[in-house]
Design an enzyme around this catalytic site. Structure first.
Site, PDB file in Angstrom:
ATOM      1  N   ASN A  10       0.871  -1.177   0.000  1.00 45.72           N
ATOM      2  CA  ASN A  10       0.000   0.000   0.000  1.00 45.72           C
ATOM      3  C   ASN A  10       0.914   1.235   0.000  1.00 45.72           C
ATOM      4  O   ASN A  10       1.436   1.630   1.039  1.00 45.72           O
ATOM      5  CB  ASN A  10      -0.897  -0.035   1.246  1.00 45.72           C
ATOM      6  CG  ASN A  10      -1.846   1.144   1.300  1.00 45.72           C
ATOM      7  OD1 ASN A  10      -1.791   2.034   0.446  1.00 45.72           O
ATOM      8  ND2 ASN A  10      -2.706   1.155   2.303  1.00 45.72           N
ATOM      9  N   ARG A  64      -2.566  -2.069  -3.444  1.00 47.71           N
ATOM     10  CA  ARG A  64      -3.798  -1.311  -3.226  1.00 47.71           C
ATOM     11  C   ARG A  64      -3.749  -0.062  -4.105  1.00 47.71           C
ATOM     12  O   ARG A  64      -2.772   0.699  -4.044  1.00 47.71           O
ATOM     13  CB  ARG A  64      -3.893  -0.890  -1.760  1.00 47.71           C
ATOM     14  CG  ARG A  64      -5.096  -0.021  -1.527  1.00 47.71           C
ATOM     15  CD  ARG A  64      -4.968   0.782  -0.267  1.00 47.71           C
ATOM     16  NE  ARG A  64      -6.142   1.616  -0.113  1.00 47.71           N
ATOM     17  CZ  ARG A  64      -6.164   2.757   0.539  1.00 47.71           C
ATOM     18  NH1 ARG A  64      -5.055   3.217   1.092  1.00 47.71           N
ATOM     19  NH2 ARG A  64      -7.258   3.442   0.652  1.00 47.71           N
ATOM     20  N   HIS A 118     -12.880   3.054  -0.112  1.00 47.56           N
ATOM     21  CA  HIS A 118     -12.887   1.978   0.893  1.00 47.56           C
ATOM     22  C   HIS A 118     -13.601   0.721   0.377  1.00 47.56           C
ATOM     23  O   HIS A 118     -14.085  -0.093   1.162  1.00 47.56           O
ATOM     24  CB  HIS A 118     -13.623   2.395   2.195  1.00 47.56           C
ATOM     25  CG  HIS A 118     -13.018   3.530   2.938  1.00 47.56           C
ATOM     26  ND1 HIS A 118     -13.776   4.509   3.515  1.00 47.56           N
ATOM     27  CD2 HIS A 118     -11.732   3.828   3.231  1.00 47.56           C
ATOM     28  CE1 HIS A 118     -12.994   5.383   4.125  1.00 47.56           C
ATOM     29  NE2 HIS A 118     -11.748   4.988   3.961  1.00 47.56           N
ATOM     30  N   ARG A 165     -11.545  15.892   7.267  1.00 46.67           N
ATOM     31  CA  ARG A 165     -12.309  16.251   6.052  1.00 46.67           C
ATOM     32  C   ARG A 165     -13.714  16.705   6.433  1.00 46.67           C
ATOM     33  O   ARG A 165     -14.336  16.124   7.324  1.00 46.67           O
ATOM     34  CB  ARG A 165     -12.414  15.041   5.118  1.00 46.67           C
ATOM     35  CG  ARG A 165     -11.107  14.670   4.483  1.00 46.67           C
ATOM     36  CD  ARG A 165     -11.234  13.373   3.698  1.00 46.67           C
ATOM     37  NE  ARG A 165     -10.237  12.422   4.130  1.00 46.67           N
ATOM     38  CZ  ARG A 165     -10.229  11.144   3.798  1.00 46.67           C
ATOM     39  NH1 ARG A 165     -11.162  10.640   3.019  1.00 46.67           N
ATOM     40  NH2 ARG A 165      -9.280  10.351   4.244  1.00 46.67           N
ATOM     41  N   GLU A 205      -8.206  -5.447   4.715  1.00 41.23           N
ATOM     42  CA  GLU A 205      -8.042  -5.146   3.287  1.00 41.23           C
ATOM     43  C   GLU A 205      -6.868  -5.918   2.692  1.00 41.23           C
ATOM     44  O   GLU A 205      -6.910  -6.307   1.531  1.00 41.23           O
ATOM     45  CB  GLU A 205      -7.849  -3.629   3.109  1.00 41.23           C
ATOM     46  CG  GLU A 205      -9.142  -2.867   3.355  1.00 41.23           C
ATOM     47  CD  GLU A 205      -8.934  -1.419   3.796  1.00 41.23           C
ATOM     48  OE1 GLU A 205      -8.413  -1.236   4.919  1.00 41.23           O
ATOM     49  OE2 GLU A 205      -9.283  -0.509   3.052  1.00 41.23           O
TER      50      GLU A 205
END
Ligand code: ADP
Length: 404
Positions: free
Chosen positions: A7, A94, A183, A244, A387
Site C-alpha cells: 500500500n 492497493r 474503501h 475532512r 483489506e
C-alpha cells in the site's frame, strides 16, 4: 502462494507478506512500514512474525530505495523470513482510484498502467505513489506478476441514479465526473464476513456497512452489490471525518475562497486537512483525544460526536429507505471497531424498527462479534476489516488464473 501486499502512499510504503494456503487460510510472515520517504529522517519498521522487530531511521530518498530496503530485509539472514526473492510469487497493490475503468482487480500490464495513470487526475495524492510502488517492485522483481486491487472497484455496481450528480451531463462525458466511492475493498470484506457471521444469505440480503476511521464511508450493499455509498467523486464527500469536512453546501466553497482570498489548492487543503473533527473541535482529529476532552466538559468535542453520530444515522436511514429495509448493519475500522458508545448510540436510534441491541456484547468485543440480540429484526455486527487479506486473495486468484 507467497504474496507481498503493498500500500504505497505519497511518502510511505505499508506492506504485509502473506503465505496464502487457500482463500481463507493464510499465515502472516511479516509486516512493516516505510515512512517519511524523501525526508532526511526516513523511518523503516519491519516486524517478522516470531522474530525480533527491526527499526531504522535513515534517509530514504525515493520509493525505489524504500522498496529495496523492504525486500532486502525479507531475505536477510537472522531477521528475514524468506530464502530468496524467488520465494515471492506475486505482489498485490492497493490502488485508490480506478474510476470506471476497473470493476475488479487486474493483472498489471501496459494497458492497466496507462489507465491507473489516467486516474491520477482523480486521486493526485495516491495514484502517482501507487505507480512509483509498481515500478519500484518491477525494478527488483522484474519477473514477478503484479496485481492492482482498486478501492473503487466494489462500488462499480452502483446504478447511474446514484452515481450521477445534478451537473450538466457534458461534465460526466468530458471529465468523468461522477460518484466513485472509496474503501471498496473494506466494504466488500466486511459485508461478506458480516453476512457469514450473522448467517445471512449474501445473495439475498440488505446490508449497511459503516467504515469509520480517519476517513469514513457508509455503503448500502444489496444482494452482495453496492447500491449506494457516501463518498463521491473523491473521498472528501459524505460524512464528517477526522480532517475532512464531508458533504457541504457547494456554494460555501467559492464564498470562503472569496472572503479569505484562497486559491483552489488552498481551499482543497482546508477542506481535506483542516476541517472535520479537527476543524470543529479546534483541538484534534483523533477520537481518543476527543473522548478525553468530552470527559473534561469540552462542548466543541461533544458537538463533534453529535455531528458524527447524526451523519451516520442519517446515512443509515437513507439507505434503509433505498433498500426498503436492512438485515444487517456492520461497524468496522478504527472507530467502528473500538468505539462502543458510538455503536450503542447509533443502534439505539433504530430500536423503533425492531433493532434489539446486545449491550453486554457491545462492550466485550472479541474479534468479529454480533452485537444485536438473537430476536433482533436488524442484526448488528462488529467486523475487523482486513483489506490486506482481500488484496492477497484477489492477487492469488488472478495470478493462478493467468498461469492456467
Ligand atoms: P485510517 O483511516 O487512518 O485507517 P483508522 O481506521 O486507523 O484510520 O481509524 C482512526 C480512528 O480510530 C482515530 O480517530 C482513532 O482515535 C480511532 N481508534 C483507533 N484505534 C482505537 C482504539 N484502540 N481505541 C479507540 N479508538 C481507536
Amino acid at each position: 502462494m507467497i504474496v507481498l501486499v503493498i500500500n504505497c502512499g505519497s511518502s510511505s510504503i505499508k506492506y504485509q507478506l502473506l503465505d496464502m494456503k487457500s482463500e481463507d487460510a493464510y499465515e502472516l510472515l511479516a509486516k512493516g512500514i516505510v515512512e517519511k520517504i524523501g525526508l532526511p529522517d526516513g523511518h523503516f519498521k519491519y516486524t517478522p512474525t516470531g522474530k525480533d522487530k527491526v527499526e531504522m531511521t535513515l534517509p530514504i530518498p525515493d520509493h525505489k530505495v524504500g522498496m529495496q530496503i523492504v525486500l532486502e530485509e525479507l531475505v536477510k539472514p537472522g531477521t528475514g523470513v524468506l530464502e530468496s526473492f524467488d520465494d515471492i510469487e506475486a505482489v498485490g497493490h492497493r490502488i485508490v482510484q480506478g474510476a470506471d475503468y476497473f470493476s475488479g482487480s487486474a493483472l498489471i500490464d501496459e494497458d492497466v498502467l496507462k489507465k491507473i495513470e489516467i486516474c491520477c487526475d482523480f486521486a493526485p495524492l495516491h495514484n502517482p505513489a501507487h505507480l512509483l510502488g509498481i515500478s519500484a517492485v518491477s525494478n527488483v522483481l522484474p519477473d514477478v506478476p503484479q496485481v492492482a486491487v482498486f478501492d473503487t472497484a466494489f462500488h462499480q455496481t452502483m446504478p447511474a441514479f446514484n452515481y450521477m450528480y445534478g451537473l450538466p451531463y457534458k461534465y460526466y462525458e468530458q471529465y468523468h465526473i461522477r460518484k466513485y466511492g472509496a474503501h471498496g475493498t473494506s466494504h466488500q470484506y466486511v459485508s461478506q464476513k458480516g453476512a457469514e457471521l450473522a448467517g445471512i444469505d449474501l445473495e439475498n440480503s440488505k446490508i449497511i456497512t459503516c467504515h469509520l476511521g480517519n476517513g469514513s464511508s457508509i455503503s448500502a450493499v444489496q444482494n452482495g452489490k453496492v447500491l449506494d455509498t457516501s463518498m463521491g467523486f473523491t473521498p472528501l464527500a459524505g460524512m464528517i471525518m477526522g480532517t475532512r469536512c464531508g458533504s457541504i453546501d457547494p456554494n460555501i466553497v467559492p464564498y470562503i475562497m472569496k472572503k479569505e482570498g484562497l486559491s483552489p489548492d488552498e481551499m482543497t487543503a482546508l477542506m481535506n486537512k483542516k476541517s472535520g473533527f479537527l476543524g470543529v473541535s479546534g483541538s484534534s482529529s483523533d477520537v481518543r483525544d476527543l473522548n478525553a476532552r468530552v470527559e473534561q466538559g469540552d462542548q466543541r468535542a461533544k458537538l463533534v460526536f453529535k455531528i458524527f453520530t447524526y451523519d451516520i444515522i442519517k446515512l443509515i436511514g437513507s439507505y434503509i429507505a433505498e433498500m426498503q429495509g436492512v438485515d444487517l448493519i456492520v461497524f468496522t475500522a478504527g472507530i467502528g471497531e473500538n468505539n462502543a458508545r458510538l455503536r450503542r448510540r447509533v443502534s439505539e436510534n433504530f430500536a423503533y424498527m425492531g433493532l434489539k441491541f446486545d449491550y453486554d456484547a457491545n462492550v466485550a468485543i472479541d474479534g468479529d462479534t454480533i452485537i444485536s440480540l438473537p430476536d433482533s429484526k436488524i442484526k448488528v455486527a462488529v467486523i475487523c476489516t482486513n483489506e490486506e487479506l482481500m488484496i492477497a486473495r484477489d492477487t492469488m486468484r488472478i495470478v493462478q488464473n493467468a498461469q492456467e
